[in-house]
Design a protein around this motif. Structure first.
Motif, short mmCIF file in Angstrom:
data_model
loop_
_atom_site.label_atom_id
_atom_site.label_comp_id
_atom_site.label_asym_id
_atom_site.label_seq_id
_atom_site.Cartn_x
_atom_site.Cartn_y
_atom_site.Cartn_z
N ILE A 41 0.96 -1.25 -0.10
CA ILE A 41 0.10 -0.09 0.04
C ILE A 41 0.86 1.21 0.07
O ILE A 41 0.69 2.24 -0.61
N THR A 42 1.75 1.34 0.64
CA THR A 42 2.78 2.38 0.82
C THR A 42 3.45 2.70 -0.46
O THR A 42 3.59 3.65 -1.11
N ILE A 43 3.82 1.72 -1.19
CA ILE A 43 4.85 1.61 -2.48
C ILE A 43 3.51 2.10 -3.52
O ILE A 43 3.87 3.14 -4.07
N VAL A 44 2.30 1.69 -3.44
CA VAL A 44 1.22 2.24 -4.56
C VAL A 44 1.06 3.82 -4.11
O VAL A 44 0.96 4.63 -5.07
N ILE A 45 0.84 4.19 -2.82
CA ILE A 45 0.45 5.63 -2.49
C ILE A 45 1.76 6.47 -3.07
O ILE A 45 1.45 7.54 -3.64
N SER A 46 2.94 5.82 -2.96
CA SER A 46 4.06 6.80 -3.28
C SER A 46 4.09 6.95 -4.67
O SER A 46 4.45 8.11 -4.94
N TRP A 47 3.98 6.02 -5.21
CA TRP A 47 4.03 5.92 -6.92
C TRP A 47 2.89 6.84 -7.22
O TRP A 47 3.05 7.67 -8.43
N PHE A 48 1.68 6.76 -6.78
CA PHE A 48 0.41 7.78 -7.12
C PHE A 48 0.86 9.00 -6.90
O PHE A 48 0.53 9.90 -7.69
N LEU A 49 1.53 9.21 -5.80
CA LEU A 49 1.83 10.70 -5.62
C LEU A 49 2.84 11.37 -6.59
O LEU A 49 2.78 12.55 -7.13
N LEU A 50 3.81 10.54 -6.94
CA LEU A 50 4.62 10.96 -8.03
C LEU A 50 4.07 11.00 -9.20
O LEU A 50 4.40 11.86 -10.34
N ILE A 51 3.28 10.22 -9.75
CA ILE A 51 2.66 10.30 -11.07
C ILE A 51 1.49 11.38 -10.92
O ILE A 51 1.47 12.15 -11.94
N ALA A 52 0.87 11.51 -9.92
CA ALA A 52 0.19 12.93 -9.89
C ALA A 52 0.70 14.23 -10.03
O ALA A 52 0.18 14.85 -10.66
N GLY A 53 1.85 14.15 -9.31
CA GLY A 53 2.66 15.37 -9.47
C GLY A 53 3.23 15.51 -10.93
O GLY A 53 3.10 16.73 -11.41
N ILE A 54 3.71 14.79 -11.50
CA ILE A 54 3.98 14.58 -12.98
C ILE A 54 2.81 15.22 -13.79
O ILE A 54 2.92 16.28 -14.55
N VAL A 55 1.68 14.56 -13.61
CA VAL A 55 0.36 14.94 -14.42
C VAL A 55 0.29 16.44 -14.09
O VAL A 55 -0.12 17.23 -14.94
N ARG A 56 0.20 16.92 -12.84
CA ARG A 56 -0.05 18.34 -12.37
C ARG A 56 0.83 19.38 -13.01
O ARG A 56 0.54 20.45 -13.36
N ILE A 57 2.44 18.87 -13.20
CA ILE A 57 3.16 19.79 -13.86
C ILE A 57 2.86 20.06 -15.14
O ILE A 57 3.02 21.13 -15.78
N VAL A 58 2.67 18.74 -15.71
CA VAL A 58 2.24 18.98 -17.23
C VAL A 58 1.06 20.04 -17.33
O VAL A 58 1.00 20.63 -18.27
N HIS A 59 0.15 19.55 -16.71
CA HIS A 59 -1.06 20.51 -16.69
C HIS A 59 -1.00 22.02 -16.52
O HIS A 59 -1.35 22.81 -17.26
N ALA A 60 0.10 22.19 -15.57
CA ALA A 60 0.43 23.80 -15.10
C ALA A 60 1.03 24.09 -16.48
O ALA A 60 0.97 25.32 -16.77
N LEU A 61 1.89 23.59 -17.04
CA LEU A 61 2.98 24.02 -18.09
C LEU A 61 1.88 24.06 -19.34
O LEU A 61 2.16 25.04 -20.17
N GLN A 62 0.89 23.50 -19.61
CA GLN A 62 0.13 23.45 -20.64
C GLN A 62 -0.94 24.62 -20.42
O GLN A 62 -1.36 25.20 -21.37
N SER A 63 -1.15 24.99 -19.34
CA SER A 63 -1.92 26.08 -18.97
C SER A 63 -1.24 27.43 -18.36
O SER A 63 -1.81 28.22 -17.55
N ARG A 64 0.05 27.47 -18.83
CA ARG A 64 0.91 28.46 -18.14
C ARG A 64 0.75 29.93 -18.35
O ARG A 64 0.77 30.81 -17.88
N ARG A 65 -0.23 30.22 -19.45
CA ARG A 65 -0.72 31.52 -19.83
C ARG A 65 -1.99 31.87 -19.10
O ARG A 65 -2.71 33.31 -19.00
#
Length: 186
Positions: A41-65
């Motif tokens: 469970i700890t591994i799954v949550i850890s990877w979920f946070l990493l992947i969610a962070g990457i998705v959030r960064i990509v979303h932020a960069l796509q909407s940077r304006r």
């Protein structure tokens, strides 16, 4: 309901029962080996946070304006950093997640008890009070035994949840399988 719909419904219920059985098996395995389940469970949550962070960064960069670029980017970076830190130290992550779970249960219980007394004249308000008292008790037990409880709490609680979920999935499916097929009379 025509016979084609009934047949489709029975097939869907069959898959629901299979999923329920799988949940029960996973639950029993997690209860039997709570340490292994806690690590998983700890591994799954850890990877979920990493992947969610990457998705959030990509979303932020796509909407940077757009407005809110910097907060979106910072939150994404924090998610990535948290994910990396947790992946890098799974046992530390289990400690942290268990501590957080104990605090959440304790806080949830306090708020449920307060809510119970606010809705006191309503019917069944006692269930809210009971739930709150149980959450407080679980929170205290987790925190009292922390950090030693970190080795088993997440896995055991997930196992109990999986087991109960599997039971209700099967229990709700069985009566529906008795729907008669009007075409064949079965």
């Amino acid at each position: 309901m025509n016979s084609e719909n009934i047949s489709q419904e029975r097939q869907n219920l069959g898959w629901f029962i299979v999923l329920g059985i799988l949940m029960i098996v996973l639950g029993m395995a997690a209860i039997a080996e709570p340490f292994v389940a806690t690590i998983a469970i700890t591994i799954v949550i850890s990877w979920f946070l990493l992947i969610a962070g990457i998705v959030r960064i990509v979303h932020a960069l796509q909407s940077r304006r757009q407005k809110g670029f910097w907060p979106k980017l910072v939150v994404g970076i924090l998610y990535v950093l948290a994910g990396i830190m947790l992946i890098g130290n799974i046992f530390g992550a289990a400690l942290s997640l268990t501590l957080a779970l104990g605090i959440v249960f304790l806080a949830e219980g306090v708020f449920e008890v307060i809510t119970a007394f606010q809705i006191r004249p309503d019917p069944n308000w006692g269930w809210t009070l009971f739930s709150g008292m149980m959450a407080i008790l679980l929170g205290i037990l987790i925190l009292y035994k922390w950090p030693f409880s970190a080795a088993w709490v997440l896995g055991l609680f997930a196992g109990i949840n999986f087991l109960l979920t599997g039971v209700w999935m099967i229990a709700l499916s069985l009566p529906s399988r008795r729907i008669p097929n009007h075409r064949t009379g079965i």
